[in-house]
Design a protein around this motif. Structure first.
Motif: not given
Length: 425
Positions: A206-215
């Motif tokens: 499952e791809r998770v966008a986490a690298l650039n998330d300020e939250d």
């Protein structure tokens, strides 16, 4: 049945040498290299076969391909390649250390995997004579052998390059390093040990966008939710590193875990016995490859006697130079200058030829320089200068480390009286 395609060029990451880590100023302060026609025709044929053989050998050198990419190695570089050919069978795949280069300070290895789709690798250890090697760059550790979303499987060739010198050693290895170096000098050989763990996901990725998330809280929540659903979370963008859950970070950092950035990859918790379990992966295999290599270079310290001038004493601890890498380490001490003054005088350097002309760094893929105070065993501080770089095609026999300062207009003002000559040959 059609053979599996060779995907080593199609799916392996860009050669790591293009990821230049080039720092030409020493800003970071640390505490811490005439016959008849028939005869002529026959000779020409033999020569042609010889050249073809040499070209094929160069083309087939995995370690040269890893280090130089598509650039053809010169004769001196090709001479340094040592075939290994050590294989290990991991269930339905074969892992082979094909060849290596070791110049006395840097170790580079190429590994061939008979297949790679859906396999994630971790390097458990890499040692020379029992001393840990500091990985400089690789396309193997904490990474998929080929893209996990590739439509086809196939053979893949990857590699790694690491430093074997004092500046990157932990305290325990530092104490044993002189013995390991002496063993290399006495035998002309070194023992290499490479430990690998290969993992496969239990279910889907499952791809998770986490690298650039300020939250960060939301990012951690997405990672944890993917794991709770039985999936293996990976970064949303290539190279799709496996992401670890907040519970693992909590175990690592205690109450400070939530201050950590959520895009932490599997290498962070490789020391945990259940690291695969925590990200819904299974261990395909965990094994060690042990072999020996010739030590082709010895320290050139004999060419660099101590220097006493301008109120300082310069001592050369290590100087290595081969067709591929050049490394040096020296210390600067003074009875009249304070540590602050030494840091100010030798904070910036330019690498020059003996004629005081700066070296042409065009196309250089690897250059690292560092300088600063290092704490000694007795608690005192000593100013040290470390350099590691790709050997230039026209490398001079002697380098000149020229210290400089910036004037009010940000122009370099060189102190040639304090320039340090470093003999490489």
């Amino acid at each position: 049945m059609k053979p599996l395609p060779d995907l080593s060029r199609a799916f392996s990451p860009v050669p790591p040498v293009v990821h230049t880590r080039m720092t030409q100023t020493l800003e970071e302060i640390h505490h811490m290299k005439k016959r008849n026609v028939s005869v002529a025709f026959a000779l020409a044929a033999v020569l042609a076969l010889t050249l073809v053989g040499a070209a094929l050998a160069a083309a087939q050198s995995g370690v040269m391909r890893f280090l130089l990419g598509d650039t053809a190695p010169n004769a001196a570089q090709q001479q340094m390649v040592q075939p290994v050919g050590l294989s290990h069978q991991s269930k339905d795949m074969t892992v082979t250390v094909t060849d290596a280069v070791f110049d006395g300070a840097q170790l580079s290895l190429a590994l061939d995997f008979s297949r790679g789709r859906g396999v994630y690798a971790l390097i458990d250890h890499l040692t020379i004579n029992g001393i840990n090697v500091y990985l400089r760059y690789d396309n193997l550790d904490d990474a998929w052998l080929i893209s996990p979303f590739a439509m086809q499987d196939g053979r893949v060739s990857l590699g790694l390059c690491g430093d074997w010198n004092r500046r990157n050693l932990e305290e325990e290895d530092l104490a044993r390093y002189p013995e390991a170096i002496q063993r290399m000098r006495d035998t002309g050989m070194v023992d290499i040990s490479l430990g690998l763990t290969l993992l496969t996901p239990r279910a889907q990725l499952e791809r998770v966008a986490a690298l650039n998330d300020e939250d960060t809280a939301a990012a951690w929540a997405r990672i944890d939710a993917a794991i709770a659903a039985g999936s293996t979370p990976v970064d949303a963008d290539g190279p799709w590193n496996v992401l670890i859950p907040s519970a693992a970070m909590r175990d690592m950092w205690g109450e400070e875990w939530n201050n950590q950035w959520p895009a932490q990859t599997l290498r962070v918790i490789r020391g945990m016995a259940d690291c695969a379990e925590r990200v819904n992966m299974d261990v395909l295999d965990s094994f060690t490859l042990d072999f020996s290599l010739k030590a082709q270079t010895t320290p050139a310290a004999a060419h660099n006697p101590d220097i006493a001038a301008n109120g300082v004493r310069i001592h050369f601890e290590e100087v290595f130079s081969s067709a591929i890498f050049t490394n040096f380490r020296l210390t600067i001490a003074s009875d009249t200058l304070s540590n602050t003054e030494l840091e100010q005088l030798y904070r910036y350097f330019e690498l020059c030829a003996p004629d005081r002309q700066p070296l042409d760094m065009t196309g250089v893929r690897s250059l690292e320089l560092s300088a600063g105070m290092e704490e000694q065993e007795d608690g005192s501080l000593l100013f040290a200068v470390d350099g590691s770089m790709e050997t230039l095609a026209d490398m001079p026999e002697e380098l000149l480390l020229a210290p400089f300062q910036y004037d009010a207009d940000s122009r370099r003002v060189y102190d040639w009286d304090r320039a340090i000559p470093v003999r490489l040959q």
